[in-house]
Scaffold this motif. Structure first.
Motif, PDB file in Angstrom:
ATOM      1  N   SER A   1      98.470 -36.075  26.295  1.00 37.97           N
ATOM      2  CA  SER A   1      98.923 -34.697  26.520  1.00 37.97           C
ATOM      3  C   SER A   1      99.221 -34.456  27.994  1.00 37.97           C
ATOM      4  CB  SER A   1      97.847 -33.709  26.039  1.00 37.97           C
ATOM      5  OG  SER A   1      97.570 -33.885  24.664  1.00 37.97           O
ATOM      6  N   VAL A   2      98.319 -34.908  28.858  1.00 38.57           N
ATOM      7  CA  VAL A   2      98.523 -34.742  30.300  1.00 38.57           C
ATOM      8  C   VAL A   2      99.726 -35.554  30.765  1.00 38.57           C
ATOM      9  CG1 VAL A   2      97.509 -35.142  32.578  1.00 38.57           C
ATOM     10  CG2 VAL A   2      96.103 -34.227  30.726  1.00 38.57           C
ATOM     11  N   ASP A   3      99.869 -36.779  30.249  1.00 38.41           N
ATOM     12  CA  ASP A   3     100.997 -37.626  30.658  1.00 38.41           C
ATOM     13  C   ASP A   3     102.330 -36.985  30.303  1.00 38.41           C
ATOM     14  OD1 ASP A   3      99.399 -39.549  31.780  1.00 38.41           O
ATOM     15  OD2 ASP A   3      99.363 -40.835  30.009  1.00 38.41           O
ATOM     16  N   LEU A   4     102.394 -36.318  29.160  1.00 38.22           N
ATOM     17  CA  LEU A   4     103.630 -35.634  28.773  1.00 38.22           C
ATOM     18  C   LEU A   4     103.984 -34.547  29.781  1.00 38.22           C
ATOM     19  CD1 LEU A   4     103.064 -35.329  24.911  1.00 38.22           C
ATOM     20  CD2 LEU A   4     104.866 -36.646  26.025  1.00 38.22           C
ATOM     21  N   LEU A   5     102.990 -33.784  30.212  1.00 40.16           N
ATOM     22  CA  LEU A   5     103.246 -32.725  31.182  1.00 40.16           C
ATOM     23  C   LEU A   5     103.609 -33.289  32.553  1.00 40.16           C
ATOM     24  CD1 LEU A   5     100.462 -30.086  30.356  1.00 40.16           C
ATOM     25  CD2 LEU A   5     102.886 -30.023  29.757  1.00 40.16           C
ATOM     26  N   LYS A   6     102.997 -34.376  32.927  1.00 39.30           N
ATOM     27  CA  LYS A   6     103.250 -34.949  34.249  1.00 39.30           C
ATOM     28  C   LYS A   6     104.670 -35.478  34.391  1.00 39.30           C
ATOM     29  CE  LYS A   6     100.121 -37.682  35.963  1.00 39.30           C
ATOM     30  NZ  LYS A   6      99.085 -38.739  36.019  1.00 39.30           N
ATOM     31  N   GLN A   7     105.370 -35.680  33.280  1.00 38.58           N
ATOM     32  CA  GLN A   7     106.764 -36.120  33.342  1.00 38.58           C
ATOM     33  C   GLN A   7     107.707 -34.974  33.717  1.00 38.58           C
ATOM     34  OE1 GLN A   7     108.009 -38.555  29.945  1.00 38.58           O
ATOM     35  NE2 GLN A   7     105.866 -39.074  29.569  1.00 38.58           N
ATOM     36  N   LEU A   8     107.214 -33.742  33.642  1.00 42.50           N
ATOM     37  CA  LEU A   8     108.019 -32.587  34.028  1.00 42.50           C
ATOM     38  C   LEU A   8     108.019 -32.444  35.549  1.00 42.50           C
ATOM     39  CD1 LEU A   8     106.672 -30.053  31.381  1.00 42.50           C
ATOM     40  CD2 LEU A   8     108.904 -31.186  31.346  1.00 42.50           C
ATOM     41  N   ASP A   9     109.081 -31.872  36.099  1.00 40.91           N
ATOM     42  CA  ASP A   9     109.129 -31.681  37.547  1.00 40.91           C
ATOM     43  C   ASP A   9     108.174 -30.557  37.954  1.00 40.91           C
ATOM     44  OD1 ASP A   9     110.657 -29.009  37.766  1.00 40.91           O
ATOM     45  OD2 ASP A   9     112.009 -30.222  36.523  1.00 40.91           O
ATOM     46  N   ASP A  10     107.844 -30.513  39.237  1.00 41.32           N
ATOM     47  CA  ASP A  10     106.840 -29.574  39.730  1.00 41.32           C
ATOM     48  C   ASP A  10     107.222 -28.121  39.473  1.00 41.32           C
ATOM     49  OD1 ASP A  10     105.407 -31.726  40.585  1.00 41.32           O
ATOM     50  OD2 ASP A  10     106.077 -31.615  42.673  1.00 41.32           O
ATOM     51  N   GLN A  11     108.507 -27.797  39.634  1.00 45.76           N
ATOM     52  CA  GLN A  11     108.951 -26.416  39.436  1.00 45.76           C
ATOM     53  C   GLN A  11     108.760 -25.980  37.988  1.00 45.76           C
ATOM     54  OE1 GLN A  11     112.967 -25.642  40.731  1.00 45.76           O
ATOM     55  NE2 GLN A  11     112.959 -23.536  39.996  1.00 45.76           N
ATOM     56  N   THR A  12     109.117 -26.861  37.047  1.00 44.68           N
ATOM     57  CA  THR A  12     108.961 -26.536  35.629  1.00 44.68           C
ATOM     58  C   THR A  12     107.492 -26.379  35.276  1.00 44.68           C
ATOM     59  OG1 THR A  12     110.981 -27.757  35.073  1.00 44.68           O
ATOM     60  CG2 THR A  12     109.447 -27.315  33.281  1.00 44.68           C
ATOM     61  N   LEU A  13     106.654 -27.270  35.798  1.00 43.59           N
ATOM     62  CA  LEU A  13     105.222 -27.178  35.533  1.00 43.59           C
ATOM     63  C   LEU A  13     104.644 -25.867  36.055  1.00 43.59           C
ATOM     64  CD1 LEU A  13     103.454 -30.619  36.164  1.00 43.59           C
ATOM     65  CD2 LEU A  13     103.364 -29.195  34.123  1.00 43.59           C
ATOM     66  N   SER A  14     105.006 -25.518  37.289  1.00 42.19           N
ATOM     67  CA  SER A  14     104.480 -24.295  37.894  1.00 42.19           C
ATOM     68  C   SER A  14     104.926 -23.056  37.127  1.00 42.19           C
ATOM     69  CB  SER A  14     104.935 -24.195  39.349  1.00 42.19           C
ATOM     70  OG  SER A  14     104.425 -25.265  40.115  1.00 42.19           O
ATOM     71  N   SER A  15     106.182 -23.044  36.701  1.00 35.34           N
ATOM     72  CA  SER A  15     106.707 -21.912  35.940  1.00 35.34           C
ATOM     73  C   SER A  15     105.991 -21.781  34.602  1.00 35.34           C
ATOM     74  CB  SER A  15     108.211 -22.081  35.724  1.00 35.34           C
ATOM     75  OG  SER A  15     108.725 -21.050  34.916  1.00 35.34           O
ATOM     76  N   ALA A  16     105.784 -22.905  33.931  1.00 29.83           N
ATOM     77  CA  ALA A  16     105.101 -22.880  32.638  1.00 29.83           C
ATOM     78  C   ALA A  16     103.654 -22.412  32.806  1.00 29.83           C
ATOM     79  CB  ALA A  16     105.138 -24.264  32.004  1.00 29.83           C
ATOM     80  N   TYR A  17     103.008 -22.871  33.867  1.00 33.17           N
ATOM     81  CA  TYR A  17     101.632 -22.472  34.154  1.00 33.17           C
ATOM     82  C   TYR A  17     101.539 -20.958  34.371  1.00 33.17           C
ATOM     83  CZ  TYR A  17      97.385 -21.747  36.911  1.00 33.17           C
ATOM     84  OH  TYR A  17      96.187 -21.278  37.394  1.00 33.17           O
ATOM     85  N   THR A  18     102.511 -20.420  35.068  1.00 34.09           N
ATOM     86  CA  THR A  18     102.509 -18.985  35.370  1.00 34.09           C
ATOM     87  C   THR A  18     102.715 -18.141  34.115  1.00 34.09           C
ATOM     88  OG1 THR A  18     103.397 -19.412  37.584  1.00 34.09           O
ATOM     89  CG2 THR A  18     103.619 -17.178  36.729  1.00 34.09           C
ATOM     90  N   ASN A  19     103.556 -18.623  33.211  1.00 34.11           N
ATOM     91  CA  ASN A  19     103.949 -17.825  32.053  1.00 34.11           C
ATOM     92  C   ASN A  19     103.029 -17.976  30.844  1.00 34.11           C
ATOM     93  OD1 ASN A  19     106.233 -16.762  33.370  1.00 34.11           O
ATOM     94  ND2 ASN A  19     107.438 -18.589  32.855  1.00 34.11           N
ATOM     95  N   VAL A  20     102.275 -19.049  30.769  1.00 37.43           N
ATOM     96  CA  VAL A  20     101.462 -19.294  29.583  1.00 37.43           C
ATOM     97  C   VAL A  20     100.282 -18.321  29.547  1.00 37.43           C
ATOM     98  CG1 VAL A  20      99.917 -21.021  30.593  1.00 37.43           C
ATOM     99  CG2 VAL A  20     100.423 -21.077  28.150  1.00 37.43           C
TER     100      VAL A  20
END
Length: 617
Positions: free
Chosen positions: A187-206
């Motif tokens: 699960s973590v590896d799947l998220l780590k394949q995303l770029d930093d901007q996408t990860l940060s945006s998803a973190y903010t919105n979830v």
């Protein structure tokens, strides 16, 4: 597209890990009644056996049996037949759950055809939480795989996030801590394949705290500052005191081996191996591919043309936009070829078969090439390695001597045949086999020796019985010690195998590998070998629209030519899927040559299909 290996026959596979080859042929041949089998559990029988089970099933078990039969058709690449079975599933579905189960199998078929968009649409319409628990596990694995492939194809993060959600949800449906750890890491590896901007945006919105913790953990884990990472992990533990990811930092428990892992979509046996990160590579659909093959001369019809057709077909089936250039290594000066691809942005080289390998290595080492596929002949493989190749490579023969850490290889030779036969015979419960070979045939002797070495890891009851003259094979075989044998492995041509089979007592089980098969189903030779168990590439043993098309293109193609086509086809798909296979080291890729997985020391394991000759398939 992919499936997970099962934990069946772990004892045998553990023993074989010490051998040169790790074998995925460690499967169970026991037949279970349909009522005791999970419709979305391990597939341990052939499609023909599941067809018989379906025909014998009661009305209450008919739908479950049809699911198993359809899944086995997909695994064996009988896609046209599977499509008809899927239609039958839809027509037979009487409840909402059955309708969703039919859609799941339909999505599996679409995924096998690389129609991931259509598969995703099927899966997105399923209310998976209303399914039985075993169905839910299957759904989550399939949904993860489909959306991961869509992300790799489109780079649209919504697919990777969906894949993550399915993977992380799976954690709630496994019970063993070791399985939970695997799911959490994936699960973590799947998220780590995303770029930093996408990860940060998803973190903010979830809004969900559990998902929020996954995103935060992935952001922390991507940090290259280990000291900062440790500090942030301490903060994470305080912020999310009940988060499932905390299991990753807890002491591991010693647990018994599970009989079935929830990721057994369509399993094969075997032992997972650790993959060195330096052995991995990436190929994108837009990359340029250079294919070097002997398209004229004596190797053209048996190697060059079927390999070329396999490569083109694989790329077409993938819908790949790769730019492919073919070079005839029998006509063109290899230095000119390499000089060209060195400056044109080539990312993948397939071949060559007969070329000056040192010139190739010298040129492609400086031209931006990302991967070399080939050669087939062992001297060329060894020459390529001796030239100091640094680029990742996939060869179609096993290397000798020092092998680069980033080199992977298919073993299409007799050593592998003998080893897989040994594991199959032992997995089927036999303890005292005879290995029969032609003493004047080097390939036959290599198979026999490999069989003995592999079976010797289990016990010392196997014996060798060679014959020296095919003209006198019947009389020579009569001298073999069959009285103390329960099985026999025959490494011989189909003509010799027919005579040998007739001379073996009926109470001795007979096993053959591809040396004894001519590539024509239901031939007179096959009927003469009725009852023998044969292991070969699934694509060679089963009829399909793809095989029919291939035989129309190459009507004189023998079984070896068919295997070259299949291996070349699978080499392309392996190149595009190696990272997914490495991400979950128990995954397999359903290929024409078998279920493909990552083996030890660069071996691309390709599990054969085992059939009883003389039966309809």
């Amino acid at each position: 597209m992919k499936a997970k290996r099962s934990a069946l026959n772990v004892y045998l596979c553990t023993l074989l890990t010490a051998a040169t080859l790790t074998l995925s042929a460690c499967t169970s041949s026991s037949v279970k009644k349909i009522e005791s089998v999970n419709a979305f559990g391990p597939l341990n029988l052939t499609a023909q056996e599941y067809r018989q089970a379906f025909e014998d099933a009661s009305a209450d078990e008919s739908f479950k049996a049809l699911i198993l039969y359809t899944r086995s058709q997909i695994v064996e690449n009988r896609l046209d037949q599977a499509a008809a079975s899927v239609s039958q599933l839809y027509a037979s579905a009487a409840t909402p759950v059955q309708k969703d189960e039919a859609a799941m199998v339909d999505a599996m078929l679409l995924s096998r055809k690389n129609q991931f968009e259509e598969a995703e649409q099927k899966l997105s319409a399923i209310n998976y939480k209303a399914l039985p628990k075993q169905d839910i596990s299957y759904f989550l694995v399939l949904n993860t795989n489909v959306n991961t492939n869509l992300y790799n194809k489109t780079h649209d993060p919504k697919y990777q996030i969906t894949a993550f959600k399915s993977e992380s949800a799976l954690e709630r449906y496994v019970t063993r801590d070791s399985d939970k750890r695997k799911v959490l890491l994936r699960s973590v590896d799947l998220l780590k394949q995303l770029d930093d901007q996408t990860l940060s945006s998803a973190y903010t919105n979830v809004k969900n705290d559990t998902d929020k913790g996954f995103y935060e953990y992935a952001i922390i884990d991507k940090s290259s500052n280990n000291q900062l990472k440790d500090q942030m992990m301490e903060t994470f533990a305080k912020k999310y005191p009940n988060h499932p990811l905390l299991l990753l930092s807890a002491p591991e428990k010693i647990e018994p081996v599970a009989q079935q892992d929830v990721r057994d979509v369509t399993p094969k046996g075997g032992k997972a191996v650790a993959v060195d990160s330096q052995a991995l590579f990436s190929i994108q659909d837009g990359d340029q591919i250079a294919v070097l093959l002997p398209l004229s001369g004596r190797f053209a019809s048996s190697v060059g043309e079927p390999a070329k057709l396999g490569i083109l077909t694989a790329l077409k089936d993938r819908g790949s936009k790769a730019k492919v250039t073919f070079y005839d290594t029998n006509k063109t000066n290899i230095s000119q070829i390499v000089a060209t691809i060195s400056s044109n942005g080539t990312k993948l080289v397939i071949g060559p078969i007969l070329t000056n390998i040192s010139q190739i290595v010298a040129t492609i080492s400086s031209n931006g090439t990302k991967l070399v596929i080939g050669p087939i002949l062992k001297p060329e493989v060894n020459a390529m390695n001796a030239a100091g190749l640094k680029i990742p490579s996939i060869t179609l023969n096993s290397p000798e001597g020092n092998r680069p850490v980033n080199q992977w290889y298919f073993d299409l030779g007799p050593n592998y045949e003998g080893a897989i036969a040994a594991s199959k015979i032992y997995a089927d419960g036999y303890k005292s086999p005879i290995a029969i070979g032609l003493s004047t045939d080097k390939a036959s002797q290599r198979s026999v020796n490999s069989f003995m070495n592999t079976f010797g890891k289990v016990n010392n009851n196997a014996v060798v019985c060679n014959y020296s003259n095919p003209a006198n094979v019947t009389s020579e075989i009569a001298k073999c010690p069959f009285g103390s044998a329960d099985s026999a492995y025959v490494s011989a041509s189909v003509i010799d195998a027919v005579q040998i089979k007739a001379a073996i007592p009926s109470n001795v089980a007979v096993y053959l590998t591809d040396k004894s098969y001519m590539g024509v189903n239901n031939s007179s030779q096959e009927l003469a070998l009725k009852g023998a168990i044969l292991g070969d590439m699934p694509w060679v043993l089963t009829d399909s629209s793809l095989k029919e098309s291939f035989m129309k293109s190459m009507p004189k193609a023998n079984s070896q030519v068919q295997r070259i086509f299949a291996a070349s086809y699978d080499a392309v798909n392996f190149a595009f899927n190696i990272n997914q296979l490495a991400a979950n080291q128990n995954d397999v890729l359903h290929g024409l040559s078998g279920d493909i997985s990552l083996g030890h020391n660069g071996l691309i394991e390709s599990t054969p299909m085992w059939v009883e000759l003389g039966s309809v398939r």
